[in-house]
Design a protein around this motif. Structure first.
Motif, short mmCIF file in Angstrom:
data_model
loop_
_atom_site.label_atom_id
_atom_site.label_comp_id
_atom_site.label_asym_id
_atom_site.label_seq_id
_atom_site.Cartn_x
_atom_site.Cartn_y
_atom_site.Cartn_z
N ASP A 377 39.38 31.60 34.74
CA ASP A 377 38.23 30.69 34.89
C ASP A 377 38.57 29.31 34.35
O ASP A 377 38.23 28.29 34.93
CB ASP A 377 37.01 31.22 34.11
N GLU A 378 39.24 29.32 33.23
CA GLU A 378 39.53 28.08 32.51
C GLU A 378 40.50 27.18 33.27
O GLU A 378 40.57 25.98 33.02
CB GLU A 378 40.16 28.48 31.16
N ILE A 379 41.28 27.75 34.18
CA ILE A 379 42.20 26.92 34.96
C ILE A 379 41.76 26.79 36.42
O ILE A 379 42.47 26.26 37.26
CB ILE A 379 43.66 27.46 34.89
N GLY A 380 40.55 27.34 36.70
CA GLY A 380 39.95 27.08 38.00
C GLY A 380 40.38 28.01 39.13
O GLY A 380 40.17 27.68 40.30
N THR A 381 40.94 29.17 38.83
CA THR A 381 41.36 30.09 39.90
C THR A 381 40.11 30.67 40.59
O THR A 381 39.31 31.35 39.93
CB THR A 381 42.21 31.24 39.32
N PRO A 382 39.92 30.41 41.88
CA PRO A 382 38.65 30.80 42.52
C PRO A 382 38.41 32.31 42.60
O PRO A 382 37.28 32.75 42.54
CB PRO A 382 38.76 30.22 43.93
N TRP A 383 39.50 33.10 42.77
CA TRP A 383 39.28 34.54 42.95
C TRP A 383 40.23 35.38 42.11
O TRP A 383 41.42 35.07 42.02
CB TRP A 383 39.47 34.93 44.42
N CYS A 384 39.69 36.45 41.51
CA CYS A 384 40.52 37.41 40.80
C CYS A 384 40.43 38.75 41.54
O CYS A 384 39.33 39.21 41.88
CB CYS A 384 40.04 37.60 39.36
N ILE A 385 41.58 39.35 41.75
CA ILE A 385 41.65 40.60 42.51
C ILE A 385 42.11 41.70 41.57
O ILE A 385 43.17 41.58 40.96
CB ILE A 385 42.68 40.46 43.65
N THR A 386 41.31 42.75 41.46
CA THR A 386 41.71 43.85 40.57
C THR A 386 41.96 45.13 41.37
O THR A 386 41.13 45.53 42.20
CB THR A 386 40.62 44.11 39.50
N ASP A 395 41.73 51.97 49.62
CA ASP A 395 42.37 50.71 50.01
C ASP A 395 41.48 49.47 49.86
O ASP A 395 41.64 48.49 50.59
CB ASP A 395 42.88 50.76 51.46
N THR A 396 40.54 49.52 48.92
CA THR A 396 39.75 48.32 48.66
C THR A 396 40.06 47.83 47.24
O THR A 396 40.54 48.60 46.41
CB THR A 396 38.23 48.57 48.74
N VAL A 397 39.80 46.55 47.01
CA VAL A 397 40.00 45.97 45.67
C VAL A 397 38.73 45.23 45.25
O VAL A 397 37.90 44.90 46.10
CB VAL A 397 41.17 44.96 45.66
N THR A 398 38.61 44.95 43.95
CA THR A 398 37.49 44.15 43.50
C THR A 398 37.88 42.68 43.57
O THR A 398 38.92 42.30 43.03
CB THR A 398 37.14 44.48 42.03
N VAL A 399 37.06 41.89 44.24
CA VAL A 399 37.29 40.44 44.25
C VAL A 399 36.16 39.81 43.46
O VAL A 399 34.99 39.99 43.79
CB VAL A 399 37.33 39.88 45.69
#
Ligand code: ATP
Length: 427
Positions: A377-386, A395-399
């Motif tokens: 968040d602090e560096i502005g990355t729009p999406w995190c994928i877990t 075959d799904t991930v959390t975005v």
């Protein structure tokens, strides 16, 4: 608001956006180095500019001229004579200050008595050649503009472009600023992104095209995520205009240190081409004339700084840089839920390797998920994928979305489509 600048400076250093220049030797006033994330932000900004100003238009071409030019260029352009700031010096501590920016009669540092204003040239001198006593004095360019004018004829002769047309350029400029400050806002080395747009000399046409570029430039900045109420135009008073300008308006940002210019739109008339004795022959009418120039001159460093300030939010303990995804250094970050589960790491790595073919993507498997979100968040990355245990089943991930912190499940095969669609929606 002072506080805000401290937060930005500290974040920039801590996370690798901007470092003080030559820091291990105590720094060097007015010079800054961009770190791994800063260079991405700046490159993304320049890429967007080039896309809008060159690739999306039929009437603009680009160039990349040398930083050091024949010193005659700067004589002819008027910079050796007129590129000056009136300065006053303190008789006691010998600090120098810009006369027009001082609101008090005595030295702001030590209250000492000040001299009368003296002129001080902003061009940075360099010496070219190998033999000590026959070195030629030249200058690091004080604006990138002149590199366009000296190539005006080359461009006309080597392309099929016809007036009205523009030449775009991005590059470094150097000014021996007397009072560098406000972080990168006033530096001695900085980057400019400029368009010189050549038109037929005509008062009415000049006004129309000036107005057109004003609006184009404002629209572009708004498309990068600047909020409307933080930007404004400001027209220069006649005594404030640069030596070449017939009309000038700045685009200003409401920064923590007040409304501040980061782009100028200038009507330069025929000042430059006439000085360089350059003309244009209209191929249809076979008439020769000296074109007028409307210029849009933006600062890459100032725009990057203001984009960072504009994007900075605190939400409880969370610091979020709400940079437009087009500008964010990383478009996404990929995490395996647990670093010690090879089956999760394997799938996460596969996603990471696939995405990085198209986007710049971060990888993080340290600590817990919450900490990883904070760091992105602090560096502005729009999406995190877990990648978690459900991934192995369906075959799904959390975005997880940076701005809302909301999470959705997305099929791995749909990830690129999902990002591209969201990028499209944010246009
Ligand atoms: P200022 O009045 O702040 O000194 P200027 O009017 O001299 O700026 P221009 O000559 O119009 O600036 O240059 C165009 C753009 O180049 C500015 O809008 C700014 O974004 C950038 N720029 C100029 N000087 C500097 C500097 N010292 N540091 C960083 N960027 C600069």
């Amino acid at each position: 608001m002072e506080n805000m600048m401290e937060k930005i400076v500290s974040l920039c250093k801590r996370r690798g956006f901007i470092y003080p220049g030559s820091e291990i030797y105590g720094g060097f006033q007015g010079f800054w180095d961009y770190g791994p994330l800063g260079v991405e932000l700046k490159n993304n900004l320049k890429k967007e500019w080039w896309k809008t100003m060159v690739y999306n238009r039929d009437d603009v071409v680009g160039i990349d001229a040398a930083i050091i030019m024949n010193p005659q260029v700067w004589e002819t352009s008027g910079h050796t004579a007129a590129f000056v700031d009136p300065l006053v010096e303190c008789k006691k501590c010998h600090h120098r200050f810009k006369a027009d920016k001082l609101q008090v009669q005595s030295c702001p540092e030590c209250r000492g008595e000040l001299t009368e204003p003296k002129k001080f040239n902003l061009l940075t001198e360099v010496y070219i050649g190998t033999v000590e006593d026959s070195k030629t004095r030249a200058y690091l360019r004080g604006e990138i503009t002149q590199g366009v004018f000296v190539n005006f004829r080359n461009v006309v002769d080597s392309t099929r472009i016809k007036i009205p047309f523009g030449i775009a350029q991005i590059g470094k400029a150097f000014r021996n600023e007397i009072t560098p400050g406000n972080f990168t806002f006033r530096s001695r080395e900085f980057e400019q992104m400029e368009l010189e747009y050549f038109i037929k000399p005509d008062e009415k046409n000049g006004q129309v095209i000036f107005e057109y570029w004003k609006q184009e430039r404002m629209t572009w900045y708004l498309s990068l995520g600047f909020t409307k109420d933080k930007l404004r135009f400001r027209e220069h008073a006649p005594d404030e205009r640069a030596h070449y300008a017939r009309k000038a308006e700045d685009i200003e940002f409401n920064s923590p240190f007040g409304w501040s210019e980061f782009e100028g739109i200038h009507h330069r008339g025929d000042f430059d081409l006439a000085n360089h004795k350059l003309t244009y022959t209209d191929p249809e009418a076979n008439s020769e004339f000296t074109p007028w120039v409307i210029e849009t001159s933006g600062g890459v460093d100032r725009a990057a700084l203001f984009l960072l300030i504009n994007a900075y939010f605190e939400d409880g303990k969370r610091v979020v840089l709400k940079l437009h995804p087009k500008l964010a250094p990383y478009k996404a970050a990929v995490f395996p839920l647990l670093a010690n589960k090879p089956e999760l790491v394997k799938v996460a790595k596969r996603i990471y390797d696939d995405l990085r073919k198209d986007f710049y993507v971060a990888w993080d498997d340290r600590g817990n998920i919450g900490k990883r979100y904070f760091a992105q968040d602090e560096i502005g990355t729009p999406w995190c994928i877990t990648v978690d245990f459900d991934t192995l089943k369906d075959d799904t991930v959390t975005v997880r979305d940076r701005d809302t912190a909301k999470q959705v499940r997305v099929k791995i095969s749909e990830l690129k489509k999902y990002f591209n669609q969201t990028l499209e929606d944010k246009k």
